[in-house]
Scaffold this active site. Structure first.
Site, short mmCIF file in Angstrom:
data_model
loop_
_atom_site.label_atom_id
_atom_site.label_comp_id
_atom_site.label_asym_id
_atom_site.label_seq_id
_atom_site.Cartn_x
_atom_site.Cartn_y
_atom_site.Cartn_z
N GLY A 4 -66.45 -34.91 12.59
CA GLY A 4 -66.74 -34.06 11.43
C GLY A 4 -66.27 -34.77 10.16
CB ALA A 5 -65.71 -38.36 9.55
CG LEU A 9 -60.43 -29.82 7.32
CD1 LEU A 9 -59.75 -28.59 6.71
CD2 LEU A 9 -60.18 -29.84 8.81
NE ARG A 37 -76.87 -33.80 14.81
CZ ARG A 37 -77.81 -34.11 15.69
NH1 ARG A 37 -78.77 -34.94 15.34
NH2 ARG A 37 -77.81 -33.63 16.89
CE LYS A 139 -58.94 -19.67 11.05
NZ LYS A 139 -59.52 -19.43 9.73
CG ASP A 168 -52.01 -20.84 11.76
OD1 ASP A 168 -51.86 -21.01 10.54
OD2 ASP A 168 -52.23 -19.72 12.26
CG HIS A 169 -54.03 -24.17 6.79
ND1 HIS A 169 -54.90 -23.19 7.15
CD2 HIS A 169 -53.78 -23.94 5.48
CE1 HIS A 169 -55.17 -22.42 6.12
NE2 HIS A 169 -54.49 -22.85 5.08
CG ASP A 226 -61.22 -16.54 7.80
OD1 ASP A 226 -61.41 -17.63 8.38
OD2 ASP A 226 -61.04 -16.44 6.57
CG HIS A 231 -53.77 -18.28 8.57
ND1 HIS A 231 -53.69 -19.43 9.31
CD2 HIS A 231 -54.96 -18.34 7.91
CE1 HIS A 231 -54.79 -20.16 9.11
NE2 HIS A 231 -55.57 -19.52 8.27
CE LYS A 331 -62.40 -15.62 2.65
NZ LYS A 331 -61.43 -16.69 2.38
CE LYS A 336 -54.57 -19.28 -1.96
NZ LYS A 336 -55.24 -19.01 -0.70
C1 BG6 Z 1 -58.45 -20.40 6.25
C2 BG6 Z 1 -59.53 -19.38 6.19
O1 BG6 Z 1 -57.92 -20.50 7.55
O2 BG6 Z 1 -57.40 -20.05 5.36
C3 BG6 Z 1 -60.05 -19.24 4.79
O3 BG6 Z 1 -60.58 -19.74 7.07
C4 BG6 Z 1 -58.93 -18.98 3.83
O4 BG6 Z 1 -61.02 -18.20 4.71
C5 BG6 Z 1 -57.81 -19.99 4.01
O5 BG6 Z 1 -59.45 -19.08 2.52
C6 BG6 Z 1 -56.59 -19.62 3.17
O6 BG6 Z 1 -55.70 -20.69 3.20
P1 BG6 Z 1 -54.72 -20.97 2.00
O7 BG6 Z 1 -53.91 -22.13 2.44
O8 BG6 Z 1 -55.57 -21.26 0.78
O9 BG6 Z 1 -53.93 -19.71 1.82
#
Ligand code: BG6
Length: 480
Positions: A4-5, A9, A37, A139, A168-169, A226, A231, A331, A336
């Site tokens: 997926g380079a 992401l 691809r 994910k 899980d970032h 999501d 998270h 959302k 934020k």
């Molecule tokens: C992702 C979701 O895992 O996390 C996104 O798929 C979301 O929809 C994002 O926007 C939020 O991450 P962060 O680091 O911007 O809070």
């Protein structure tokens, strides 16, 4: 190898993160094979990497040496011949850079390809290496428990559980990692960290962005899958877990799993008592008019997908019996912001009752993003003669990176994976328990139509999210 380079992401997070590791001297011997691809030459691919790093980290970098380690291979995911070519290239690069047969396979592409790729990696010999082999997987890990099990079965044929790094970032975020330290390294918190002293915990992760270009994915996901399944529940687990007997991966993960096992399962009629869903209508954000969710690209005009979830989560164990963990995420909200507010119980008797208002409870706020830090809200005497109490704040601001959505988190996670530290990745058991929890909620929501849209873009979500706390005698502490 990044599968997926050419995707978003890789461009936004992975290349800049790899560059930062390189800049900090953390990449000794390395090479990256970008896989996707579409056909690209090495030079074109390297140019993509340069553009991505420059746009994330500034124009002034000399990237020539760095990008010379990048190679490109186009791949048809279902074609064994493609994997044979990839293996040939990987083996040559391995020799050239003296990589000792260590390989990380990073799957950053549409989830339907995860299983087939893992199977091919094994059957076409890419996982036959004399060093380590590790699989990093983005994910969503499945769509529900059933599909997650199926996916897990497929990847487990090629990789052992300890070779699988499920990202899980949020677990890469500095202040999420700090939750354990704040709890377990301070004598003043851990003794109070239970149902005798904490009245409730609130976790908010609000976003200003809408679904952008991800309508197709989001329509089949919604905020519950999501954000909540991963998270939000991960943050709950870190806040609620028992102190591990040591900081090893296994000990920490097993304490987290015990929290998931103690989650009160919410099903049937209870779902709408404990959980609230929302979908944004149109509104104004930063003086700009934004459309409602149902008018976003690739979204059904009658969509029943939730873009907001608030919920009350109960953990039925000795420590947490009776303490609600309220979560909310959505959302197109006002700001934020990701914050955790721990509200302590009121003192047994208030000597400093002020005629105009009651004393505020003590709060511990953990700021995850955009600010990073903690604030402790206390009461202290007002300067002057009278013995009036007033609210004071003790604040600690992390001096680290303040920008949000930086590659920071990914950088740490990639580095962890290189070192073989899976602590901040999710174990299969965590994934399975959290899907089981979430599936019962989606089962109810998918059967009934939501009264959508029910919150205005630019607000803090539907009124029902406020009522959820009001009925327990609480309110959301402002986070913006
Ligand atoms: C992702 C979701 O895992 O996390 C996104 O798929 C979301 O929809 C994002 O926007 C939020 O991450 P962060 O680091 O911007 O809070």
């Amino acid at each position: 190898m990044i599968f997926g380079a050419t995707g978003d992401l890789a461009k936004r997070k992975l290349f800049p993160s790899i560059f930062r590791l390189y800049e900090r001297g953390k990449l000794d011997k390395f090479a990256v094979i970008g896989v996707a691809r579409r056909p690209l030459s090495n030079e074109e691919f390297q140019q993509n990497v340069v553009d991505s790093v420059k746009s994330a980290l500034g124009d002034d970098k000399n990237l020539d040496e760095f990008v010379s380690h990048f190679y490109y291979q186009s791949l048809d995911v279902d074609d064994s011949g493609s994997y044979t070519d990839l293996k040939k290239l990987a083996d040559q690069i391995d020799d050239h850079y003296d990589l000792e047969g260590n390989r990380i396979f990073y799957l950053a592409m549409a989830p339907q390809f995860f299983g087939p790729i893992a199977l091919h990696l094994k059957s076409d010999g890419l996982t036959d290496v004399k060093g380590y082999k590790r699989l990093v997987i983005e994910k969503p890990f499945g769509h529900d428990l059933e599909s997650a099990k199926e996916l897990n079965k497929q990847i487990r044929t090629a990789f052992a559980e300890e070779e699988i790094y499920r990202i899980d970032h949020y677990l890469g975020k500095e202040m999420v990692r700090n939750i354990e330290v704040i709890r377990f390294a301070n004598a003043i918190f851990e003794p109070l960290w239970n149902n005798r002293y904490i009245s409730n915990i609130q976790i908010t992760s609000s976003e200003v962005l809408g679904v952008e270009e991800r309508g197709r994915y989001y329509e089949s996901s919604g905020a519950l899958r999501d954000m909540v399944q991963n998270h939000m529940l991960q943050m709950v687990a870190l806040l609620a877990m028992e102190p591990p007997i040591s900081l090893t991966t296994d000990e920490i993960r097993s304490e987290k799993v015990r929290v998931f096992r103690a989650l009160r399962q919410i099903e049937g009629d209870e779902v709408n008592e404990y959980f609230v869903r929302g979908q944004y209508g149109e509104g104004t954000i930063d003086d700009k008019q934004v459309p409602k969710y149902r008018d976003e690209p690739m979204v059904d005009k009658e969509s029943n997908t939730e873009t907001f979830v608030a919920g009350k989560i109960m953990i039925d164990n000795f420590r947490w019996a009776g303490v609600p963990f309220y979560i909310r995420t959505g959302k197109r909200m006002k700001a934020k912001s990701t914050k955790i507010v721990v509200q302590f119980k009121d003192i047994p008797m208030n000597l400093y009752y002020q005629t105009e208002k009651m004393l505020n409870p003590n709060l511990l706020v953990i700021h995850i993003q955009p600010e990073e830090g903690i604030t402790l809200y206390l009461n202290a005497k007002k300067a002057g003669g009278k013995l009036d109490a007033q609210n004071v704040k003790l604040s600690f601001a992390n001096t680290g990176v303040h920008a949000m959505n930086t590659p920071e988190g990914y950088e740490k996670l990639i580095y962890d994976c290189m070192r073989g530290d899976a602590t901040n990745f999710t174990h299969w058991d965590e994934v399975a328990y959290s899907w089981a929890f979430v599936d019962k909620i989606s089962a109810v929501w998918e059967k009934t139509k939501g009264d959508f849209p029910n919150y205005q873009a630019g607000s803090m979500g539907p009124d029902a999210a406020d009522k959820l706390l009001e009925k327990d005698g609480f309110f959301w502490w402002p986070v913006t």
